[in-house]
Design a protein around this motif. Structure first.
Motif: not given
Length: 369
Positions: A120-136
């Motif tokens: 679980k991630h308590l996080i805004d969807a925008k920040e979550f997608l940014k984090n996903l995009l930063d991953e390889d």
């Protein structure tokens, strides 16, 4: 790290929280980068459109969407509450082969477990997608293409007249339209079969609020918000009667709202429940049990709005001029009373009704294996 690199068959479930966070662009960037199949919830039906629309999950969802979730080994949910209409009443049937990652801004939604070992991630969807995009994250084009190959096999199935009607409407709409959808059978037909051309269109949908009658007010508000732009309103015979007086607003303001009534002269979602669970004891939902429908063409004309009754959806192609001019109009499309909403899933079952031929199911599952 959010993404599990050992995954062979990941999917992302996009909820309306992504739209609320202003992250639709990031979602499309994620899709382009990873080619991971993206499924929507009903409230987020317009996030994935045109050629990338695989479907939406849930009790009244597209069969292919539910089958893909069932075969996935990683499900990432962003901005979706994953409530009972999305996963059913038996959480163990939801994504049984997958590890579940949930991102939600609401801690109370995350306080309930769907899977024992979920992340679980308590996080805004925008920040979550940014984090996903930063991953390889690797490219999953092959898995993506398999999902759409399976979708193509299922296309001849699960279509009632309501679905064909919505498809006919879709074909007549311009690129990137604004479509307001009311509550009823047509709402689910629209979520299943309304495919917008382009990626910037909007489907304003009542979702699971049960807000019958919202379609026309949504359309009026959207038209004003977009400087009196054309808005298409898909409503039902029951929904329109809830706020039918708003035809006066449309008429007096000369708003270019195109009202398309899917009229089967029953309160279909309720009458289906009464038929299936209450031994056909209908109560004010069908013509024989006290429910009646006015002549919407005459009502619209009484308000000074041009209107036409179509005895079937094929006639809508001849009304294209009305759908593109700068005047309000109403098209009253008549469908049979027994037009059903299919497929659907019982709260406590893992497979959708009606069951498909075993050979078809095996073929789809072999592609998704």
């Amino acid at each position: 790290m959010i993404f599990h690199l050992t995954s062979r068959k990941p999917v992302l479930i996009a909820g309306n929280g992504i739209r609320a966070a202003g992250a639709a662009g990031l979602l499309h960037e994620f899709m382009d980068k990873t080619r991971i199949p993206v499924l929507a919830t009903m409230n987020a039906a317009d996030l994935i459109q045109d050629k990338e629309k695989l479907g939406f999950i849930g009790v009244y969802g597209n069969r292919i969407a539910n089958m893909v979730v069932a075969e996935a080994d990683l499900v990432i949910s962003a901005g979706a509450r994953l409530g009972i209409r999305q996963i059913g009443n038996r959480p163990e049937y939801f994504a049984p082969k997958a590890f579940l990652v949930r991102a939600d801004v609401d801690q109370y939604e995350l306080s309930r477990n769907i899977k024992e070992d979920e992340e679980k991630h308590l996080i805004d969807a925008k920040e979550f997608l940014k984090n996903l995009l930063d991953e390889d994250i690797p490219c999953y084009a092959e898995w993506h293409d398999k999902c759409f190959e399976a979708k193509k096999i299922l296309e001849p199935f699960d279509k009632e007249l309501g679905n064909y009607c919505i498809e006919a409407i879709s074909e007549q709409l311009p690129e990137n339209p604004i479509v307001a959808v009311d509550v009823g059978q047509h709402q689910c037909w629209s979520a299943q079969s309304l495919v917008l051309k382009g990626t910037e269109g909007r489907i304003l949908i009542g979702g699971s609020y049960g807000s019958m009658g919202c379609g026309l007010p949504y359309a009026i508000g959207a038209s004003f918000a977009k400087n009196r732009e054309t808005v298409y309103c898909i409503t039902g015979d029951g929904g329109l009667q809830m706020n039918i007086q708003e035809l006066q607003t449309v008429a007096s303001e000369r708003l270019p709202i195109k009202i398309i009534v899917i009229n089967n002269k029953v309160l279909g979602k309720i009458s289906e429940i009464q038929a299936g669970y209450y031994d056909g004891r209908f109560c004010i939902t069908t013509p024989d049990s006290g429910y009646t429908v006015p002549d919407f063409e005459k009502v619209a004309k009484a308000y000074g709005i041009k209107a036409k009754t179509l005895t079937g959806f094929s006639g809508i192609s001849g009304c294209k001029e009305w759908l593109y001019d700068n005047e309000p109009c109403l098209l009253n499309i008549i469908l049979p009373e027994d037009t059903l909403l299919l497929p659907k899933m019982n709260w406590n079952q893992k497979d959708m009704f009606p069951a498909l031929d075993n050979e078809v199911v095996s073929k789809v599952l072999s592609i998704l294996a």
